[in-house]
Write a protein that holds these residues in place. Structure first.
Motif, short mmCIF file in Angstrom:
data_model
loop_
_atom_site.label_atom_id
_atom_site.label_comp_id
_atom_site.label_asym_id
_atom_site.label_seq_id
_atom_site.Cartn_x
_atom_site.Cartn_y
_atom_site.Cartn_z
N UNK A 21 0.77 -1.26 -0.03
CA UNK A 21 -0.01 -0.13 0.08
C UNK A 21 0.89 1.26 -0.09
N UNK A 22 0.27 2.29 -0.32
CA UNK A 22 0.88 3.51 -0.42
C UNK A 22 0.43 4.56 0.37
N UNK A 23 1.39 5.48 1.13
CA UNK A 23 0.90 6.38 1.71
C UNK A 23 1.73 7.73 1.08
N UNK A 24 0.83 8.72 1.12
CA UNK A 24 1.38 10.23 0.77
C UNK A 24 1.31 11.20 1.92
N UNK A 25 2.34 11.65 2.39
CA UNK A 25 2.39 12.58 3.39
C UNK A 25 2.79 13.99 3.04
N UNK A 26 1.99 14.96 3.21
CA UNK A 26 2.32 16.27 2.88
C UNK A 26 2.79 17.03 4.07
N UNK A 27 3.82 17.57 4.33
CA UNK A 27 3.96 18.36 5.50
C UNK A 27 4.06 19.80 5.40
N UNK A 28 3.48 20.49 6.51
CA UNK A 28 3.43 21.89 6.70
C UNK A 28 4.12 22.36 7.80
N UNK A 29 4.61 23.58 7.63
CA UNK A 29 5.17 24.26 8.90
C UNK A 29 6.68 24.04 9.32
N UNK A 30 7.00 23.75 10.48
CA UNK A 30 8.37 23.71 10.99
C UNK A 30 8.91 22.40 11.14
N UNK A 31 10.06 22.64 11.45
CA UNK A 31 11.02 21.37 11.56
C UNK A 31 10.64 20.24 12.31
N UNK A 32 9.62 20.83 13.42
CA UNK A 32 9.12 19.93 14.03
C UNK A 32 8.11 19.02 13.54
N UNK A 33 7.29 19.70 12.66
CA UNK A 33 6.29 18.76 11.82
C UNK A 33 6.90 17.90 10.80
N UNK A 34 8.28 18.36 10.45
CA UNK A 34 9.16 17.69 9.52
C UNK A 34 9.54 16.37 10.11
N UNK A 35 9.96 16.75 11.30
CA UNK A 35 10.43 15.31 12.14
C UNK A 35 9.22 14.58 12.57
N UNK A 36 8.18 15.16 12.84
CA UNK A 36 7.05 14.22 13.05
C UNK A 36 6.40 13.38 11.65
N UNK A 37 6.55 13.94 10.73
CA UNK A 37 6.24 13.17 9.53
C UNK A 37 7.28 11.95 9.41
N UNK A 38 8.68 12.29 9.64
CA UNK A 38 9.38 10.97 9.87
C UNK A 38 9.05 9.97 10.76
N UNK A 39 8.37 10.50 11.87
CA UNK A 39 7.95 9.23 12.84
C UNK A 39 6.82 8.72 12.31
N UNK A 40 5.97 9.53 11.59
CA UNK A 40 4.45 9.07 11.17
C UNK A 40 5.09 7.68 10.09
#
Ligand code: SAH
Length: 470
Positions: free
Chosen positions: A3-22
């Motif tokens: 299956x495929x997941x598409x993640x779009x990140x907005x905002x600060x580096x904390x969010x970018x980091x959270x995307x990696x955790x997601x």
């Protein structure tokens, strides 16, 4: 089943980091990341609410994804991050095609939530903010096979300041520091995987450790991280001037990996505005900090955040911001027009500076900052600078392939390469000596005069399909 997941990140580096955790917590569910939303079975938007515009952007993006559901009835759409935290269930009501809402503290529950949405066919929201002093478990960052020699490590979550304009404490909660042993272990894992530069992240990193009793405050954390063998460069963001102690500043003189770059948001140069913002310092106190940093690290690159048009900001207040910028001199500046955020102190004030006037003030700030940045970058012309090569440049084209990296002072350096052939990709993660041939408004361009021949392990290159065998 893949299956495929598409993640779009907005905002600060904390969010970018959270995307990696997601992406990390989704791995056991066999979700492969994709850049194409049309291919995805799961679309997640990691949202930002720090300014009004960020939130509007989220809503319009969401709208564009809705039609994809007609083509793929199995598609799930979810919103995480700070808008999710702020709005919770209400977001499900606003966007009928939304299946899932999850807060930043609920990333570990994401697999279970997705499972429930799929099996029960219910739309769900989980936005439980961790409020207790303990019991919070950080998701430990794990090296990605993305070929990057730079990595972020979060050291704390939340913020205990109460700046009148800021929504962060509401959506990220109180400060909680990650135990130093965990930070060091995470950094060590990254470095062993080939990472050479680490950015320590937190909303207010320099108040690290005040919620713990092990005596490790931010300067001591820097000592421990800087001692990780093989770490060449260390950065941190963001600092609050109030917690910017001499002890911290002195680390720049003693810790070799600590890079000559400091981001210290000032927001305004007017004491009256700073007080209404509840920043806890005066312009003179801020300038004293900046002078001290420059005295300890001559030549350091310095950056800040500015808000214009805060409620009650007069022309005279604004002039004081300009004179502070003029006095401190910034190499990079991030400027914003004030927007009221729900639930903050300042939202109770009359938003009395008209939008066109806010825009004008921001323009004036940018023009001043532009002149300062250009003057600083111009000093690099014909100099040889050391660059940690990060990968292909954003400016790279098939006809004119270019790589990019940064100096220790955080200047982006682009340099052309003959081709993006594997030989050049092997440069990723190497230190290059680059002679600057052209200075652009935001970056510089140069020619490689020397490339390091390192024998250090770089297993991450496997992710780029490059063999590291000599
Ligand atoms: N703790 C971080 C805050 C991150 S928000 C820090 O001190 O840098 C990043 C920047 O967004 C802030 O520094 C501020 O300049 C800006 N900002 C925050 N809230 C805002 C608001 N309501 N309107 C306009 N700009 C805002």
């Amino acid at each position: 089943m893949q299956r495929f997941v598409y993640v779009q990140t907005f905002g600060c580096q904390m969010n970018a980091y959270d995307t990696e955790r997601i992406l990390q917590v989704l791995e056991p569910l066999s979700y492969t990341p994709t850049d194409d939303p049309a291919q995805a079975d799961l679309i997640l938007l990691n949202s930002c609410t720090v300014r009004d515009r960020a939130e509007q952007k989220l809503m319009s993006y969401l709208g564009t994804f809705a039609p994809l559901k007609q083509h793929n009835p199995d598609l799930l759409i979810g919103v995480g991050g700070c808008v999710a935290q702020q709005e919770g269930e209400a977001l499900l009501k606003k966007a009928k095609y939304l299946d899932l809402v999850f807060g930043p503290d609920n990333i570990p529950s994401l697999p279970a939530l997705i499972d429930r949405v799929r099996s029960e066919g219910q739309r769900l929201s989980e936005t439980v903010l961790h409020k207790k002093k303990d019991g919070y478990e950080f998701v430990a960052g794990k090296p990605l096979e993305d070929g990057k020699p730079v990595a972020n490590v979060t050291v704390m979550k939340g913020c205990n300041k109460n700046c009148a304009f800021c929504i962060v404490p509401q959506v990220r909660g109180r400060e909680l520091s990650k135990p130093a042993d965990d930070v060091v272990a995470e950094v060590t894992r990254f470095v062993e995987s080939g990472v050479r530069e680490i950015l320590l992240l937190g909303q207010n990193v320099n108040s690290y450790g005040h919620d713990r009793s092990d005596g490790v405050l931010f300067p001591q954390l820097l000592d421990r991280v800087a001692a990780v063998p093989g770490l060449d460069r260390l950065r941190f963001t963001t600092s609050h001037p109030w917690d910017c102690t001499d002890e911290l500043i002195d680390r720049f003189a003693t810790l070799e990996p600590l890079c000559e770059y400091f981001h210290l948001p000032v927001q305004s140069g007017s004491d009256r505005v700073l007080e209404r913002m509840r920043r806890g310092y005066t312009a003179a106190e801020y300038i004293e900090r900046a002078d001290r940093i420059r005295a300890v690290v001559p030549g350091i690159y310095f950056s800040t955040d500015i808000i214009v048009g805060f409620p009650g900001e007069t022309e005279a207040d604004f002039e004081e911001t300009l004179s502070l910028i003029d006095r401190v001199k910034y190499d990079f500046l991030f400027g914003f027009t004030y927007s009221p955020r729900p639930g903050t102190k300042a939202a109770q004030y009359e938003d009395d500076v008209p939008e066109p006037e806010k825009a004008r003030r921001l323009q004036v700030v940018f023009e001043l900052a532009d002149r300062q940045r250009r003057a600083r970058l111009a000093t690099l012309q014909d100099q040889v600078v050391e660059v940690l090569v990060e990968g292909p440049s954003r400016a790279s084209t098939a006809l004119k392939p270019q790589m990019m990296g940064r100096t220790r002072t955080n200047v982006i350096v682009n340099f052309p390469v003959g081709s993006m052939a594997l030989g050049q990709l092997r440069w990723v993660g190497q230190m290059a000596q680059v002679k600057v041939t052209r200075v652009s408004p935001h970056s510089v361009t140069g020619e490689v005069v020397q490339i390091e021949e390192t024998t250090r392990p770089r297993p991450f290159l496997a992710g780029l399909g490059v063999s590291t065998a000599a």
